[in-house]
Design a protein around this motif. Structure first.
Motif, PDB file in Angstrom:
ATOM      1  N   PRO A  37      39.948 139.527  73.816  1.00  0.00           N
ATOM      2  CA  PRO A  37      41.707 140.244  73.831  1.00  0.00           C
ATOM      3  C   PRO A  37      40.780 141.294  74.754  1.00  0.00           C
ATOM      4  N   LEU A  38      40.966 140.680  76.178  1.00  0.00           N
ATOM      5  CA  LEU A  38      40.148 142.167  77.358  1.00  0.00           C
ATOM      6  C   LEU A  38      40.507 143.522  76.794  1.00  0.00           C
ATOM      7  N   TRP A  39      42.398 143.020  77.075  1.00  0.00           N
ATOM      8  CA  TRP A  39      42.589 144.774  76.667  1.00  0.00           C
ATOM      9  C   TRP A  39      43.206 145.472  75.455  1.00  0.00           C
ATOM     10  N   LEU A  40      42.753 146.279  74.652  1.00  0.00           N
ATOM     11  CA  LEU A  40      43.166 146.467  73.792  1.00  0.00           C
ATOM     12  C   LEU A  40      44.071 148.199  73.936  1.00  0.00           C
ATOM     13  N   LEU A  41      45.122 148.206  73.718  1.00  0.00           N
ATOM     14  CA  LEU A  41      45.642 149.409  73.318  1.00  0.00           C
ATOM     15  C   LEU A  41      46.122 149.763  72.245  1.00  0.00           C
ATOM     16  N   ALA A  42      45.510 151.051  72.161  1.00  0.00           N
ATOM     17  CA  ALA A  42      45.502 151.731  70.742  1.00  0.00           C
ATOM     18  C   ALA A  42      46.321 152.636  70.108  1.00  0.00           C
ATOM     19  N   GLU A  43      47.957 152.186  70.308  1.00  0.00           N
ATOM     20  CA  GLU A  43      49.082 153.272  69.528  1.00  0.00           C
ATOM     21  C   GLU A  43      48.591 154.402  68.583  1.00  0.00           C
ATOM     22  N   LEU A  44      47.787 155.433  68.935  1.00  0.00           N
ATOM     23  CA  LEU A  44      47.336 156.274  67.648  1.00  0.00           C
ATOM     24  C   LEU A  44      48.600 157.234  66.587  1.00  0.00           C
ATOM     25  N   THR A  45      50.126 157.117  67.638  1.00  0.00           N
ATOM     26  CA  THR A  45      50.582 157.797  66.769  1.00  0.00           C
ATOM     27  C   THR A  45      52.346 157.335  67.355  1.00  0.00           C
ATOM     28  N   TYR A  46      53.105 157.537  65.962  1.00  0.00           N
ATOM     29  CA  TYR A  46      54.604 157.335  66.984  1.00  0.00           C
ATOM     30  C   TYR A  46      54.870 159.018  67.661  1.00  0.00           C
ATOM     31  N   ALA A  47      54.315 160.394  66.750  1.00  0.00           N
ATOM     32  CA  ALA A  47      54.769 161.327  66.965  1.00  0.00           C
ATOM     33  C   ALA A  47      55.140 161.815  68.715  1.00  0.00           C
ATOM     34  N   CYS A  48      55.705 161.961  69.170  1.00  0.00           N
ATOM     35  CA  CYS A  48      55.705 162.580  69.946  1.00  0.00           C
ATOM     36  C   CYS A  48      56.718 164.026  70.320  1.00  0.00           C
ATOM     37  N   PRO A  49      56.581 165.462  71.477  1.00  0.00           N
ATOM     38  CA  PRO A  49      57.743 165.897  71.834  1.00  0.00           C
ATOM     39  C   PRO A  49      58.276 165.054  72.293  1.00  0.00           C
ATOM     40  N   ALA A  82      33.235 144.479  69.994  1.00  0.00           N
ATOM     41  CA  ALA A  82      31.908 142.990  69.201  1.00  0.00           C
ATOM     42  C   ALA A  82      33.005 142.011  70.113  1.00  0.00           C
ATOM     43  N   MET A  83      34.501 141.928  69.756  1.00  0.00           N
ATOM     44  CA  MET A  83      34.955 140.760  70.148  1.00  0.00           C
ATOM     45  C   MET A  83      34.644 140.134  72.063  1.00  0.00           C
ATOM     46  N   GLY A  84      34.509 140.930  72.936  1.00  0.00           N
ATOM     47  CA  GLY A  84      34.395 141.722  74.127  1.00  0.00           C
ATOM     48  C   GLY A  84      35.427 142.086  74.821  1.00  0.00           C
ATOM     49  N   ALA A  85      36.511 143.074  74.155  1.00  0.00           N
ATOM     50  CA  ALA A  85      36.770 143.936  74.868  1.00  0.00           C
ATOM     51  C   ALA A  85      36.937 144.952  75.461  1.00  0.00           C
ATOM     52  N   VAL A  86      37.462 145.327  77.229  1.00  0.00           N
ATOM     53  CA  VAL A  86      36.345 146.008  77.824  1.00  0.00           C
ATOM     54  C   VAL A  86      37.948 147.120  78.227  1.00  0.00           C
ATOM     55  N   GLN A  87      38.667 147.153  78.787  1.00  0.00           N
ATOM     56  CA  GLN A  87      39.385 148.307  78.644  1.00  0.00           C
ATOM     57  C   GLN A  87      39.940 148.462  77.836  1.00  0.00           C
ATOM     58  N   LEU A  88      40.478 149.535  76.946  1.00  0.00           N
ATOM     59  CA  LEU A  88      40.680 151.056  75.963  1.00  0.00           C
ATOM     60  C   LEU A  88      42.179 151.341  77.233  1.00  0.00           C
ATOM     61  N   GLY A  89      43.190 151.441  76.641  1.00  0.00           N
ATOM     62  CA  GLY A  89      44.004 152.333  76.212  1.00  0.00           C
ATOM     63  C   GLY A  89      44.477 152.971  75.135  1.00  0.00           C
ATOM     64  N   PHE A  90      44.663 154.641  75.308  1.00  0.00           N
ATOM     65  CA  PHE A  90      44.745 155.162  74.231  1.00  0.00           C
ATOM     66  C   PHE A  90      46.600 155.663  74.449  1.00  0.00           C
ATOM     67  N   SER A  91      47.253 155.276  74.006  1.00  0.00           N
ATOM     68  CA  SER A  91      49.071 155.376  73.798  1.00  0.00           C
ATOM     69  C   SER A  91      49.354 156.005  72.632  1.00  0.00           C
TER      70      SER A  91
END
Length: 428
Positions: A37-49, A82-91
Motif C-alpha cells: 500500500p503505497l499511499w496511507l491515509l490516517a484519518e485521526l479523528t472525525y471531530a471537526c469544527p 515496513a510494508m513499503g508505504a511511502v506517502q502519508l496523509g494526516f486527515s
C-alpha cells in the motif's frame, strides 16, 4: 478534513521517496504476493469544527467515537512503512484537533514517510505550522469552500475564510509548498475562474479543483450539490485554459466528475491495490467510503497486524483482480483500465457492490445515474426558496440520519437538519 473530491489518492505533490528496501524492514509472518500500500491515509479523528454538506466522513460518524491512541497510531505507521508505504496523509475530520499530531508527524518523519497534512486550517496556528515543519512535515493542504468569504463561510457552516487565508499564507511563508483544495459543486462551479485567480493571488504551488463525489454527506445532499452539464463544460474549458497558462508556475488538478460521463473512474486505482485508509477507530479500509458496504467485515488494526489485513483479509481481497466481476465488466476490454469502476458507488446506486458501476453506459442499470442527474436538474430549476436545504454535517444530524433515524430527503430528516444547524454550536 477528509477530502470529498475524487475517490482516488489525492492529487498531491509527488513523493521523492521509493518504498523502503524490504531487506531493511521487519518481515510479516505471512507474506502474500500483493503489491504494497503505497499511499496511507490516517484519518485521526472525525471531530471537526466545520459542517460541510459534502463531507466524505460516514453519515453516522457520531456513532464512531473511539480513536486510536498515540501508541497505536505510532505502531500503525511503523507497520505501514515496513510494508513499503511511502506517502502519508494526516486527515480527519480535522486532524489538527489531535493534541498528539506533532508527535505523530515526528514519528512518521523518522520512519521516512513523505507526509501531508490535509486540513481545513481551523485550529491551525502559525506556531503549529512552524512546529510541524520542525517535526518533519513535508507539506500542508488547506481546503477552501470558495474564493468568496461569504459563500465559503456559509458552505463551511462557520466563520472560517479569513483564518484559512491567514494560515495558507503562513504555510507559504514557512517554506512549505502551498497546496489549496476547493471542493466544487453546483453552488461554486460558476465561480471557477475566480477561484483559480484567488489561488494565483495566494501564490499557490498546487490547486486541486475537486468535484464532489457522492459518498457520505454528499450522497445525502446530492440533489442540491450535483452541477449541471453546462456548468461542467464551461468549468472544464476554463480549468484547461489555466492549466496551459500557468505551466511552470502553478499545477492545477481538475478532478473530473463522473455522473455526466459514460465511463466510470478507476476508483482508488483498483481496490486494495495502492491505497489504504485507517479510520479513527482503527478500522482498515481500501477507501474512506468502504465501511458503508454491507456483507464485508473490515478488520481493525487493534486486532490484526496490518500486513495480514492488507494481504490476506477477506475484505481487502473481496474486489481485487477480476474474479468478482460480472457482465458487462467480466469481458469488457476496458476492465484493466477502470477496474469495473467504484464498488461503493455501485452499492449506493444499485444496492449491490458487485454490479458494474452504473456510471458506465454499458451497465444495464445506467438509468439510475441519469435519474439522479434529472432529479438534480429539477431541484435547480425550483425557485431558491423552494429548494430543499443542505443537510449540514454535524453530530446532531449524524445521529438523526444514522440507521434507525429518518431517511435522507424525508420531511423528518430535513426537520432534523434544521434543528441540527441551529444546535450545532452546542453539540461541538
Amino acid at each position: 478534513m477528509a477530502t470529498a473530491g475524487s475517490v482516488s489518492p489525492p492529487q498531491l505533490p509527488e513523493s521523492p521517496l521509493s518504498p523502503a528496501p524490504q531487506s531493511q524492514l521487519p518481515r510479516s509472518p505471512r507474506q502474500s504476493p500483493q503489491s504494497p500500500p503505497l499511499w496511507l491515509l490516517a484519518e485521526l479523528t472525525y471531530a471537526c469544527p466545520l459542517q460541510c454538506a459534502y463531507c466524505s466522513n460516514p453519515v453516522d460518524f457520531a456513532a464512531h467515537r473511539a480513536e486510536l491512541s498515540t501508541a497505536e497510531w505510532r505502531r500503525v505507521l511503523t507497520e505501514a512503512r515496513a510494508m513499503g508505504a511511502v506517502q502519508l496523509g494526516f486527515s480527519g475530520g480535522e486532524p489538527v484537533t489531535r493534541a498528539d499530531l506533532g508527535e505523530l508527524i515526528a514519528h512518521a518523519s523518522g520512519l521516512g514517510f513523505y507526509s501531508n497534512l490535509i486540513t481545513s486550517a481551523m485550529g491551525l496556528t502559525e506556531e503549529k505550522v512552524i512546529a510541524f515543519k520542525e517535526a518533519g512535515l513535508n507539506h500542508i493542504q488547506v481546503s477552501f469552500q470558495s474564493s468568496r468569504a461569504d459563500l465559503s463561510d456559509r458552505i463551511a457552516g462557520a466563520d472560517s475564510f479569513r483564518h484559512k487565508v491567514a494560515m495558507a499564507r503562513a504555510v507559504k511563508r514557512h517554506g512549505y509548498p502551498m497546496v489549496l483544495c476547493c471542493v466544487m459543486h453546483r453552488d461554486n462551479f460558476d465561480h471557477i475562474e475566480e477561484i483559480i485567480e484567488f489561488a494565483i493571488e495566494m501564490e499557490a504551488d498546487y490547486l486541486e479543483l475537486a468535484t464532489v463525489q457522492y459518498y457520505g454527506w454528499a450522497m445525502v445532499n446530492r440533489a442540491r450539490l450535483l452541477p449541471s452539464r453546462a456548468q461542467l463544460e464551461r468549468a472544464e474549458a476554463i480549468a484547461h485554459a489555466y492549466q496551459e497558462k500557468m505551466k511552470g508556475r502553478m499545477r492545477i488538478f481538475y478532478v473530473v466528475p463522473d455522473y455526466h460521463e459514460t465511463r466510470p473512474k478507476a476508483c482508488m486505482n483498483g481496490w486494495g491495490k495502492i491505497f489504504l485508509t485507517i479510520a479513527p477507530d482503527g478500522t482498515a479500509l481500501p477507501c474512506h467510503a468502504a465501511r458503508e458496504l454491507p456483507g464485508l467485515t473490515f478488520p481493525r488494526v487493534t486486532e490484526h497486524p496490518l500486513a495480514w489485513i492488507w494481504n490476506d483479509s477477506p475484505a481487502f481481497n473481496a474486489f481485487r483482480g477480476e474474479g468478482w466481476m460480472r457482465e458487462p465488466c467480466a469481458t469488457c476490454p476496458e476492465r484493466q483500465q477502470d477496474f469495473g469502476g467504484c464498488r461503493c458507488q455501485a452499492y449506493l446506486l444499485t444496492g449491490d457492490a458487485s454490479n458494474a458501476d452504473p456510471v458506465c453506459d454499458r451497465s444495464p442499470l445506467h438509468e439510475v445515474v441519469r435519474a439522479a442527474v434529472a432529479e438534480a436538474e429539477a431541484e435547480a430549476a425550483l425557485p431558491e426558496g423552494a429548494r430543499r436545504p443542505l443537510i449540514p454535517r454535524n453530530p446532531r444530524t449524524s445521529k438523526a440520519l444514522a440507521p434507525g433515524g429518518p431517511a435522507p430527503g424525508t420531511a423528518a430528516a430535513l426537520a432534523a437538519a434544521a434543528t441540527g444547524a441551529a444546535a450545532a454550536s452546542a453539540d461541538r
